[in-house]
Design a protein around this motif. Structure first.
Motif, PDB file in Angstrom:
ATOM      1  N   SER A 441       0.831  -1.203   0.000  1.00  0.00           N
ATOM      2  CA  SER A 441       0.000   0.000   0.000  1.00  0.00           C
ATOM      3  C   SER A 441       0.865   1.253   0.000  1.00  0.00           C
ATOM      4  O   SER A 441       1.994   1.254   0.503  1.00  0.00           O
ATOM      5  CB  SER A 441      -0.925   0.002   1.220  1.00  0.00           C
ATOM      6  OG  SER A 441      -0.171   0.162   2.420  1.00  0.00           O
ATOM      7  N   GLU A 442       0.321   2.303  -0.581  1.00  0.00           N
ATOM      8  CA  GLU A 442       1.047   3.583  -0.614  1.00  0.00           C
ATOM      9  C   GLU A 442       1.256   4.121   0.792  1.00  0.00           C
ATOM     10  O   GLU A 442       2.280   4.761   1.072  1.00  0.00           O
ATOM     11  CB  GLU A 442       0.268   4.601  -1.468  1.00  0.00           C
ATOM     12  CG  GLU A 442       0.147   4.239  -2.935  1.00  0.00           C
ATOM     13  CD  GLU A 442       1.505   4.111  -3.609  1.00  0.00           C
ATOM     14  OE1 GLU A 442       2.430   4.862  -3.236  1.00  0.00           O
ATOM     15  OE2 GLU A 442       1.638   3.258  -4.505  1.00  0.00           O
ATOM     16  N   ASP A 443       0.306   3.866   1.684  1.00  0.00           N
ATOM     17  CA  ASP A 443       0.451   4.327   3.065  1.00  0.00           C
ATOM     18  C   ASP A 443       1.628   3.648   3.748  1.00  0.00           C
ATOM     19  O   ASP A 443       2.404   4.294   4.467  1.00  0.00           O
ATOM     20  CB  ASP A 443      -0.849   4.042   3.832  1.00  0.00           C
ATOM     21  CG  ASP A 443      -0.783   4.508   5.273  1.00  0.00           C
ATOM     22  OD1 ASP A 443      -0.710   5.729   5.490  1.00  0.00           O
ATOM     23  OD2 ASP A 443      -0.782   3.647   6.175  1.00  0.00           O
ATOM     24  N   LEU A 444       1.793   2.352   3.513  1.00  0.00           N
ATOM     25  CA  LEU A 444       2.919   1.627   4.114  1.00  0.00           C
ATOM     26  C   LEU A 444       4.247   2.099   3.530  1.00  0.00           C
ATOM     27  O   LEU A 444       5.234   2.261   4.265  1.00  0.00           O
ATOM     28  CB  LEU A 444       2.740   0.126   3.895  1.00  0.00           C
ATOM     29  CG  LEU A 444       3.809  -0.784   4.519  1.00  0.00           C
ATOM     30  CD1 LEU A 444       3.916  -0.537   6.014  1.00  0.00           C
ATOM     31  CD2 LEU A 444       3.494  -2.248   4.238  1.00  0.00           C
ATOM     32  N   LYS A 445       4.289   2.324   2.225  1.00  0.00           N
ATOM     33  CA  LYS A 445       5.509   2.861   1.607  1.00  0.00           C
ATOM     34  C   LYS A 445       5.904   4.187   2.264  1.00  0.00           C
ATOM     35  O   LYS A 445       7.074   4.414   2.594  1.00  0.00           O
ATOM     36  CB  LYS A 445       5.292   3.089   0.108  1.00  0.00           C
ATOM     37  CG  LYS A 445       5.147   1.849  -0.732  1.00  0.00           C
ATOM     38  CD  LYS A 445       4.919   2.246  -2.181  1.00  0.00           C
ATOM     39  CE  LYS A 445       4.619   1.046  -3.053  1.00  0.00           C
ATOM     40  NZ  LYS A 445       4.338   1.440  -4.454  1.00  0.00           N
ATOM     41  N   LYS A 446       4.907   5.047   2.440  1.00  0.00           N
ATOM     42  CA  LYS A 446       5.167   6.365   3.026  1.00  0.00           C
ATOM     43  C   LYS A 446       5.696   6.231   4.447  1.00  0.00           C
ATOM     44  O   LYS A 446       6.653   6.923   4.835  1.00  0.00           O
ATOM     45  CB  LYS A 446       3.876   7.189   3.001  1.00  0.00           C
ATOM     46  CG  LYS A 446       4.034   8.616   3.484  1.00  0.00           C
ATOM     47  CD  LYS A 446       2.724   9.369   3.341  1.00  0.00           C
ATOM     48  CE  LYS A 446       2.867  10.808   3.828  1.00  0.00           C
ATOM     49  NZ  LYS A 446       1.587  11.547   3.683  1.00  0.00           N
ATOM     50  N   LYS A 447       5.093   5.346   5.245  1.00  0.00           N
ATOM     51  CA  LYS A 447       5.547   5.151   6.632  1.00  0.00           C
ATOM     52  C   LYS A 447       6.999   4.669   6.669  1.00  0.00           C
ATOM     53  O   LYS A 447       7.811   5.140   7.483  1.00  0.00           O
ATOM     54  CB  LYS A 447       4.647   4.129   7.337  1.00  0.00           C
ATOM     55  CG  LYS A 447       3.291   4.656   7.775  1.00  0.00           C
ATOM     56  CD  LYS A 447       2.531   3.591   8.536  1.00  0.00           C
ATOM     57  CE  LYS A 447       1.264   4.131   9.192  1.00  0.00           C
ATOM     58  NZ  LYS A 447       0.238   4.528   8.228  1.00  0.00           N
ATOM     59  N   LEU A 448       7.330   3.732   5.786  1.00  0.00           N
ATOM     60  CA  LEU A 448       8.683   3.167   5.786  1.00  0.00           C
ATOM     61  C   LEU A 448       9.713   4.198   5.336  1.00  0.00           C
ATOM     62  O   LEU A 448      10.780   4.340   5.957  1.00  0.00           O
ATOM     63  CB  LEU A 448       8.727   1.939   4.874  1.00  0.00           C
ATOM     64  CG  LEU A 448       7.918   0.722   5.348  1.00  0.00           C
ATOM     65  CD1 LEU A 448       7.891  -0.350   4.267  1.00  0.00           C
ATOM     66  CD2 LEU A 448       8.486   0.159   6.640  1.00  0.00           C
ATOM     67  N   LEU A 449       9.422   4.921   4.269  1.00  0.00           N
ATOM     68  CA  LEU A 449      10.386   5.903   3.757  1.00  0.00           C
ATOM     69  C   LEU A 449      10.560   7.066   4.732  1.00  0.00           C
ATOM     70  O   LEU A 449      11.672   7.573   4.902  1.00  0.00           O
ATOM     71  CB  LEU A 449       9.933   6.429   2.391  1.00  0.00           C
ATOM     72  CG  LEU A 449       9.888   5.410   1.247  1.00  0.00           C
ATOM     73  CD1 LEU A 449       9.663   6.128  -0.086  1.00  0.00           C
ATOM     74  CD2 LEU A 449      11.158   4.586   1.170  1.00  0.00           C
ATOM     75  N   GLY A 465      26.710   4.350   6.936  1.00  0.00           N
ATOM     76  CA  GLY A 465      25.328   4.020   6.637  1.00  0.00           C
ATOM     77  C   GLY A 465      24.849   2.738   7.277  1.00  0.00           C
ATOM     78  O   GLY A 465      23.883   2.129   6.818  1.00  0.00           O
ATOM     79  N   VAL A 466      25.494   2.284   8.377  1.00  0.00           N
ATOM     80  CA  VAL A 466      25.142   1.028   9.036  1.00  0.00           C
ATOM     81  C   VAL A 466      24.409   1.331  10.340  1.00  0.00           C
ATOM     82  O   VAL A 466      24.759   2.260  11.066  1.00  0.00           O
ATOM     83  CB  VAL A 466      26.402   0.186   9.323  1.00  0.00           C
ATOM     84  CG1 VAL A 466      26.035  -1.106  10.041  1.00  0.00           C
ATOM     85  CG2 VAL A 466      27.142  -0.107   8.025  1.00  0.00           C
ATOM     86  N   PHE A 467      23.380   0.536  10.652  1.00  0.00           N
ATOM     87  CA  PHE A 467      22.630   0.710  11.893  1.00  0.00           C
ATOM     88  C   PHE A 467      23.556   0.574  13.093  1.00  0.00           C
ATOM     89  O   PHE A 467      24.363  -0.338  13.173  1.00  0.00           O
ATOM     90  CB  PHE A 467      21.533  -0.359  11.988  1.00  0.00           C
ATOM     91  CG  PHE A 467      20.206   0.115  11.473  1.00  0.00           C
ATOM     92  CD1 PHE A 467      20.122   1.075  10.490  1.00  0.00           C
ATOM     93  CD2 PHE A 467      19.029  -0.417  11.979  1.00  0.00           C
ATOM     94  CE1 PHE A 467      18.902   1.511  10.019  1.00  0.00           C
ATOM     95  CE2 PHE A 467      17.803   0.005  11.513  1.00  0.00           C
ATOM     96  CZ  PHE A 467      17.743   0.968  10.526  1.00  0.00           C
ATOM     97  N   ARG A 468      23.388   1.460  14.057  1.00  0.00           N
ATOM     98  CA  ARG A 468      24.225   1.430  15.261  1.00  0.00           C
ATOM     99  C   ARG A 468      23.700   0.423  16.295  1.00  0.00           C
ATOM    100  O   ARG A 468      24.486  -0.190  17.011  1.00  0.00           O
ATOM    101  CB  ARG A 468      24.269   2.821  15.893  1.00  0.00           C
ATOM    102  CG  ARG A 468      24.972   3.876  15.039  1.00  0.00           C
ATOM    103  CD  ARG A 468      24.994   5.199  15.771  1.00  0.00           C
ATOM    104  NE  ARG A 468      25.602   6.264  14.979  1.00  0.00           N
ATOM    105  CZ  ARG A 468      26.908   6.520  14.948  1.00  0.00           C
ATOM    106  NH1 ARG A 468      27.738   5.762  15.654  1.00  0.00           N
ATOM    107  NH2 ARG A 468      27.387   7.504  14.208  1.00  0.00           N
ATOM    108  N   PHE A 688      17.192   3.513  -0.536  1.00  0.00           N
ATOM    109  CA  PHE A 688      16.694   4.799  -0.047  1.00  0.00           C
ATOM    110  C   PHE A 688      17.466   5.243   1.192  1.00  0.00           C
ATOM    111  O   PHE A 688      17.705   6.443   1.391  1.00  0.00           O
ATOM    112  CB  PHE A 688      15.202   4.702   0.275  1.00  0.00           C
ATOM    113  CG  PHE A 688      14.593   6.019   0.653  1.00  0.00           C
ATOM    114  CD1 PHE A 688      14.393   7.006  -0.295  1.00  0.00           C
ATOM    115  CD2 PHE A 688      14.230   6.290   1.968  1.00  0.00           C
ATOM    116  CE1 PHE A 688      13.839   8.238   0.046  1.00  0.00           C
ATOM    117  CE2 PHE A 688      13.674   7.502   2.325  1.00  0.00           C
ATOM    118  CZ  PHE A 688      13.481   8.489   1.354  1.00  0.00           C
ATOM    119  N   GLY A 689      17.864   4.281   2.017  1.00  0.00           N
ATOM    120  CA  GLY A 689      18.703   4.621   3.169  1.00  0.00           C
ATOM    121  C   GLY A 689      20.033   5.223   2.748  1.00  0.00           C
ATOM    122  O   GLY A 689      20.529   6.167   3.377  1.00  0.00           O
TER     123      GLY A 689
END
Length: 713
Positions: A441-449, A465-468, A688-689
């Protein structure tokens, strides 16, 4: 009698074999050209299997035919047949839209180089053996076609070398980036786009301008972003849907580099090769006309014209696709020939040609059916779904006493599943049969981005760019649940997925009982939570190479066995109707999100919650205990009036963090491999990250430059 028939069949093969092989080799090229584009998305098996077969047969057929020619009869009899040997080299070069089937093919480019040398020497021997001393026109046509074949075969070998990740890593350090900004709009038009095609073209051009970020990220090379470089700034003006589209397009460009000849086509040499080969092919056609067809078999002459026509059409298509591709803009922007830039870009000639090509592509897309009407540069926009509780409640997994009797329940499993079990492929069948795909869903894409976009600025990612932090730790801290749930994240990442996947279903089942009716917002959150939970389980079961850490397949299988034992012991037995049995016998997919499946999942989840105290006394099922403990803590959290966050949101934040962590920590080679079969949501989020990281660095550099300028003033 039998010996005579065998001898007759052998004579027939000896007479027609080379003709059959040459025509079949051409057929392989056409089939590869037509099917190669299906790999950009998650294609169905009836596309993937034929494409794989044609790819394997193409090289082996041409190689075998060349060997057969080298050992064939007298020169006078095989003069025209020997003229076909350069076409086999051309076929070994393959179509432009597929150079490698898998990432491993590019690693073996030296093997292809050796094969190139051997096949070229073999074709040269055939020409020397059968055509030396023949008519001038036929010999000249053969030599010219031999040149075309060697060039095209060599180009494919060079493309494999350039698509190797090591080669890409070496090239990004020294290749100059094309300055396309003068020919790009800095931001979307103020009053919007005139149409969807104009928006696609705008995003495609900016995807090219940002593509160096994707290339550097894939080979883990630092991005040389200048402080005054405004390419990344365009992301500030785009909607989340448009940002998502740019990521899809960049990955499509990466697919071009890895699995097609794009790396060598869109260079000065590549364009020159296409102009030269089509002219040379046309010249060969004329020379063959002048050579005359007297003394040759009419069938051989017809086959020769088919080969010439096929070669010309494929080369013409190759030339037009290269010139009208969006890659041409990137080439023209990076060329040192300023006069060429001015003549083609500034005059608007290329833009007009590109507009015609895009209009034609849209027309072709309209007449196509299904998902293939979508832009070729866009991803399918789906994600897989797999539910462990759904699998364990299936009739085929129940081991009841009545299964051995003559009751209908003994037959309540698909025929293909029974066959797979007989062949020892039961696990493969379980993965395929009990999974499905859903649209994101577009809503889920928006939440993730939106979540990924703010991570670099909040200091949650390192400079690489690595999670701490460990998966799930950050959302637990923000929801003030770290002390109660930190011990339930799992030692390994995949263990954490298994625990929280079961905990999610147990919590949702109890939550549904507490709240008879959900609000619209709560229903959307439940849908998103279940979709992300099932997607992460889908990756664990179907694509574990897309997840970081050690594989936990043994733990997964053991947990499934525990769930099946509990379900068979506690769930009420049932005798399905004849119509249900018949429907199940021929079922190819068992949707985990269907209404009946969700009811069965809720029943098993309710059993787990009711037996939670009993499970704690059973040391063989610790993950079930952990899952019920997590669900219990989340339910108590909702009862606490001083809670920081509702438990539904806690689950959404947790699964979002699991997903983004998997995308960030997945190996870059795994991301590259998955592009050959349609790509994955985690790959888009990872890319995107990387862009968000560069955007944050650019914003900081710009702020520093502004600060220094004000201090100097």
């Amino acid at each position: 009698m039998g010996g005579a028939m065998a001898a007759s069949a052998m004579d027939l093969w000896n007479h027609w074999s080379i003709r059959i092989l040459v025509l079949f080799s051409l057929t392989c090229q056409v089939a590869l050209f037509l099917l190669a584009s299906t790999r950009r998305r998650e294609g169905r098996w009836f596309f993937r299997v034929p494409l794989w077969l044609w790819y394997q047969l193409a090289d082996s057929t041409a190689t075998y035919a060349l060997g057969h020619l080298a050992l064939s009869g007298t020169p006078r009899e095989y003069q025209l047949v020997a003229f076909w040997s350069p076409f086999l080299l051309l076929h070994l070069g393959g179509p432009d839209n597929i150079s490698a089937y898998s990432l491993e093919d590019s690693k073996l480019w030296l093997r292809h180089l050796l094969s190139l040398i051997v096949q070229v020497l073999g074709a040269a021997y055939v020409i020397y053996k059968h055509l030396m001393g023949s008519g001038n026109f036929l010999l000249l046509a053969t030599v010219l076609m031999f040149f075309v074949g060697v060039v095209k075969y060599g180009e494919r070998t060079w493309a494999l070398k350039c698509s190797n990740l090591d080669s890409i890593r070496g090239s990004v350090k020294k290749e100059p980036r094309g300055k396309c900004l003068f020919y790009l709009e800095k931001q979307p038009p103020q009053w919007g786009f005139k149409g969807k095609a104009d928006e696609e073209e705008f995003l495609m051009r900016h995807a090219h301008s940002l593509f160096h970020i994707c290339k550097c990220a894939l080979v883990e090379s630092p991005v040389s972003m200048e402080p005054d470089s405004p390419e990344i700034k365009v992301l500030e003006y785009l909607t989340y849907e448009q940002k998502y589209a740019i990521m899809e397009m960049e990955l499509s460009l990466m697919y071009d580099i890895l699995y097609t000849k794009a790396a060598v086509i869109h260079t000065l040499v590549g364009y020159c090769i296409r102009f030269i080969t089509i002219v040379a092919t046309a010249a060969v056609f004329l020379l063959f006309q002048f050579s005359g067809g007297d003394g040759y078999s009419r069938v051989d002459v017809v086959i020769t014209y088919i080969l010439l026509g096929g070669a010309f059409l494929l080369e013409l298509r190759s030339l037009l696709a290269a010139v009208l591709s969006s890659w041409t803009l990137a080439f023209l922007c990076g060329t040192r020939w300023r006069w060429l830039q001015h003549a083609v870009l500034c005059s608007g000639r290329w833009n007009r040609l590109r507009h015609v090509a895009a209009s034609l592509h849209r027309f072709i897309g309209i007449v196509r059916l299904g998902s293939y009407s979508r832009s070729a540069r866009r991803w399918s926009g789906t994600m897989g779904q797999y539910n462990m509780l759904h699998l364990c409640t299936r009739p085929s997994k129940q081991k009841r006493s009545n299964s051995a009797s003559g009751s209908l329940s003994a037959w309540d499993s698909p025929l293909l599943g029974r066959l797979s079990k007989m062949l020892g492929r039961e696990e493969w069948w379980d993965r395929k049969h009990h999974s499905r795909t859903i649209k994101i869903s577009e809503d889920l894409k928006k939440k993730l981005l939106r979540y990924i976009e703010r991570l670099p600025g909040e200091g949650k990612m390192s400079t690489q760019g690595v999670f701490r932090k460990k998966w799930g730790k950050e959302p637990l801290e923000s929801c003030n649940l770290k002390d109660r749930l930190k011990n339930y994240l799992g030692i390994e990442f995949q263990e954490g997925i298994i625990i929280w996947h079961m905990a999610t279903e147990v919590f949702l089942a109890q939550h549904a009982q507490v709240k008879a009716k959900l609000t619209e917002d709560e229903a959307l959150i439940v849908e998103a939570v279940r979709a992300l939970s099932n997607y992460m389980m889908f990756l664990l079961v179907e694509r574990p190479y897309m997840l970081p850490g050690l594989s936990q397949s043994r733990l997964y299988r053991r947990t499934c066995e525990n769930l099946m034992e509990i379900w068979c012991r506690e769930a009420p037995s049932s005798n399905p109707s004849a119509s249900d049995v018949l429907k199940n016998l021929f079922r190819l997919r068992d949707d985990p999100n269907s209404g009946s499946s969700l009811r069965e999942i809720e029943k098993l989840a309710a059993v787990l919650y009711e037996k939670r105290d009993e499970l704690k006394s059973t040391p063989e099922v610790p993950r079930l205990v952990y899952a019920t403990d997590v669900a219990t803590i989340l339910l108590k959290n909702d009862e606490d009036v001083k809670r920081v966050t509702d438990s539904l949101l806690v689950l959404l934040f947790m699964w979002r963090d699991f997903l983004v962590y998997a995308a960030n920590r997945c190996s870059r080679e795994s991301h590259a491999k998955k592009l050959s079969s349609g790509g994955e949501l985690t790959t888009i989020l990872w890319l995107f990250g990387e862009h968000s990281q560069q955007s944050d660095l650019f914003s900081r550099a710009r702020a520093e430059a502004t600060k220094d300028g004000s201090q100097q003033a």
